[in-house]
Each structure stands twice: as structure tokens, then as C-alpha cells.
Design an enzyme around this catalytic site. Structure first.
Site, PDB file in Angstrom:
ATOM      1  N   GLY A  12      10.470  -6.227  -2.944  1.00 25.40           N
ATOM      2  CA  GLY A  12      10.426  -5.427  -4.163  1.00 25.40           C
ATOM      3  C   GLY A  12       9.344  -5.781  -5.170  1.00 25.40           C
ATOM      4  N   SER A  13       8.229  -6.366  -4.706  1.00 23.33           N
ATOM      5  CA  SER A  13       7.199  -6.722  -5.701  1.00 23.33           C
ATOM      6  C   SER A  13       6.560  -5.475  -6.316  1.00 23.33           C
ATOM      7  CB  SER A  13       6.145  -7.660  -5.106  1.00 23.33           C
ATOM      8  OG  SER A  13       5.308  -6.972  -4.214  1.00 23.33           O
ATOM      9  N   ASN A  14       6.420  -4.412  -5.545  1.00 26.40           N
ATOM     10  CA  ASN A  14       5.889  -3.173  -6.144  1.00 26.40           C
ATOM     11  C   ASN A  14       6.898  -2.562  -7.110  1.00 26.40           C
ATOM     12  OD1 ASN A  14       3.124  -2.219  -5.151  1.00 26.40           O
ATOM     13  ND2 ASN A  14       4.087  -3.030  -3.292  1.00 26.40           N
ATOM     14  N   MET A  90      11.228   1.083   4.280  1.00 24.21           N
ATOM     15  CA  MET A  90      10.828   0.995   5.681  1.00 24.21           C
ATOM     16  C   MET A  90      11.415   2.096   6.562  1.00 24.21           C
ATOM     17  SD  MET A  90       8.848  -1.461   5.272  1.00 24.21           S
ATOM     18  CE  MET A  90       8.361  -1.932   6.912  1.00 24.21           C
ATOM     19  N   HIS A 109       0.679   2.109   0.333  1.00 26.36           N
ATOM     20  CA  HIS A 109       0.414   1.578   1.679  1.00 26.36           C
ATOM     21  C   HIS A 109      -0.687   0.522   1.593  1.00 26.36           C
ATOM     22  CE1 HIS A 109       0.332   1.527   6.017  1.00 26.36           C
ATOM     23  NE2 HIS A 109      -0.995   1.526   5.942  1.00 26.36           N
TER      24      HIS A 109
HETATM   25  C1  GRF Z   1       3.784  -3.440   0.418  1.00 24.43           C
HETATM   26  O1  GRF Z   1       2.694  -4.068   1.030  1.00 24.43           O
HETATM   27  C2  GRF Z   1       3.653  -1.946   0.480  1.00 24.43           C
HETATM   28  O2  GRF Z   1       2.334  -1.516   0.436  1.00 24.43           O
HETATM   29  C3  GRF Z   1       4.258  -1.616   1.814  1.00 24.43           C
HETATM   30  O3  GRF Z   1       5.328  -2.504   1.959  1.00 24.43           O
HETATM   31  C4  GRF Z   1       5.082  -3.668   1.183  1.00 24.43           C
HETATM   32  C5  GRF Z   1       6.257  -3.827   0.273  1.00 24.43           C
HETATM   33  O4  GRF Z   1       6.187  -4.991  -0.494  1.00 24.43           O
HETATM   34  N1  GRF Z   1       4.621  -0.223   1.887  1.00 24.43           N
HETATM   35  P1  GRF Z   1       7.116  -5.156  -1.762  1.00 24.43           P
HETATM   36  O5  GRF Z   1       8.550  -5.015  -1.251  1.00 24.43           O
HETATM   37  O6  GRF Z   1       6.759  -4.101  -2.747  1.00 24.43           O
HETATM   38  O7  GRF Z   1       6.849  -6.535  -2.259  1.00 24.43           O
END
Ligand code: GRF
Length: 210
Positions: A12-14, A90, A109
Site C-alpha cells: 500500500g505505499s501508493n 493484483m 504501473h
Molecule cells: C507498485 O509498483 C505499482 O506500480 C504496482 O504494484 C506495486 C504496488 O506497490 N501496480 P504498493 O502496494 O503501492 O506499495
């Protein structure tokens, strides 16, 4: 203020980057719900930290893949979500989400699409030997990582890079451009024409124009 729902499967970093941007007023939107399809997703903890409603909706709790997605789509709709952000979600989204949210659903992505779609974009880039990779925010359509592109950020591939070292540098760019794309959406500045997304000059009113 645009009502935003986020779907995530993992750390969940994004999602965190979006929560932080919302908190500092980086876009005119409010993240009202986080849906995770995995009970152990780190994103759930982040939602609690930021006071965002967190729902766990596991595919195993539904009779079919379609019913699972329908359940998620309904949960978003019931809450009046106007923009859906996939953030490390995912699963390939299908008709239940697309019929409600096409043109209002974004994904991030870790590669410069259309190069290296699917899983492990960073590993694919290193294995292929490209000199530049990066990150892409795009609208979601029926194909995997294929919808109209909103913003891309290039990241050079350095000598000795592994998938992990490259991924770490790409991730910084992801955290920068995802809130930027959300800001443009909230300002109503994204116009989709076929495959192309035009960024309109600053104006009022939210939503993507088709
Ligand atoms: C990120 O690299 C995003 O681009 C891809 O999955 C990863 C998710 O990372 N779709 P996070 O869970 O947001 O840390």
C-alpha cells in the site's frame, strides 16, 4: 470534492502516497474507502492510520470471480465513489467495474507502458536490458495495463541495477505522479479521445471528459 475509492492487494505505499497528498490538499478529492482483496494487505493498516474506511473483500467469500467484483463495485457505488484508483491491486478488472467506472478508474504501473505490462515490470526491464524504464498512470480498460496513458515518468536503468534497486527508484516516481494524475482528474482536466489523453488547461469541475 471528488469522492475517491482505492483498491489494493498489498503493502500500500501508493495508497499511502495518495492519502498523504489528500491530507495536504494536493488534490481536491477525499479518499472515502479502501477495499483490499487480501486480509493481510498492509494497505488496511494505512487506511486505519488515515481514518479511511477499510473493507476486506476476499474472492473466497464470493461464489465466483464475477460476484466478487460485482460486490466491490456495488460497495464503491453505494458510497458514491466517483474515482477509483487501483494501487497495487493484483486482479484484472472486468465488466462489473468497467461498466460503472470506465473513464473514472486509474492504475499505476512500474514501467513505461506499453513496455513490460503484467507482473514484475521492473524485473522485465532489467532482464530486457533497456536503458530507461519508469512509471505510468493510465485509465483502466478491459485489457491488462493497456488503457489510455495519463502521465509517465522515466527512470534510467543504471549499471548493476537489480529488479529491486530499480523498483525502489521507480517507486519514488510512482508516489509523485499518482497524486498528480488524481489532481488532474479532480480538476476535470483529462479528456480521453481514443487512446489519447489530452491534459486540458486548468478549469473548474471534476471528472474525466470523454
Ligand atoms: C507498485 O509498483 C505499482 O506500480 C504496482 O504494484 C506495486 C504496488 O506497490 N501496480 P504498493 O502496494 O503501492 O506499495
Amino acid at each position: 470534492m471528488t469522492k475517491i475509492g482505492v483498491l489494493a492487494s498489498g503493502r500500500g505505499s501508493n495508497f499511502r502516497a495518495l492519502c498523504e497528498a489528500a491530507k495536504r490538499g494536493g488534490f481536491d478529492g477525499k479518499i472515502i474507502v479502501l477495499v483490499a482483496d487480501q486480509p493481510g494487505a498492509g494497505a488496511l493498516e494505512i487506511a486505519r492510520e488515515f481514518g479511511v474506511e477499510a473493507l476486506t473483500m476476499s474472492p473466497g467469500d464470493f461464489p465466483s470471480r464475477e460476484a466478487h467484483e460485482e460486490g466491490i463495485a456495488k460497495a464503491l457505488e453505494e458510497r458514491g465513489v466517483e474515482l477509483v484508483c487501483l494501487a497495487g491491486y493484483m486482479r484484472i478488472v472486468g465488466a462489473p467495474m468497467l461498466k460503472r467506472f470506465f473513464g473514472r478508474m486509474l492504475n499505476i504501473h512500474p514501467a513505461l507502458l506499453p513496455c513490460f505490462p503484467g507482473l514484475h515490470g521492473q524485473k522485465q526491464a532489467v532482464a530486457h536490458g533497456v536503458k530507461v524504464s519508469g512509471a505510468t498512470v493510465h485509465f483502466v480498460d478491459a485489457d491488462c495495463d493497456a488503457g489510455p496513458i495519463i502521465i509517465q515518468a522515466p527512470v534510467p536503468v543504471e549499471e548493476g541495477d537489480t529488479a529491486d534497486t530499480l523498483a525502489a527508484r521507480i517507486l519514488k516516481e510512482e508516489h509523485r505522479i499518482y497524486p498528480e494524475a488524481v489532481k488532474l482528474f479532480c480538476e476535470g482536466r483529462l479528456k480521453i479521445t481514443g487512446r489519447r489523453v489530452q491534459i486540458l488547461p486548468a478549469r473548474a469541475s471534476g471528472g474525466a471528459k470523454k
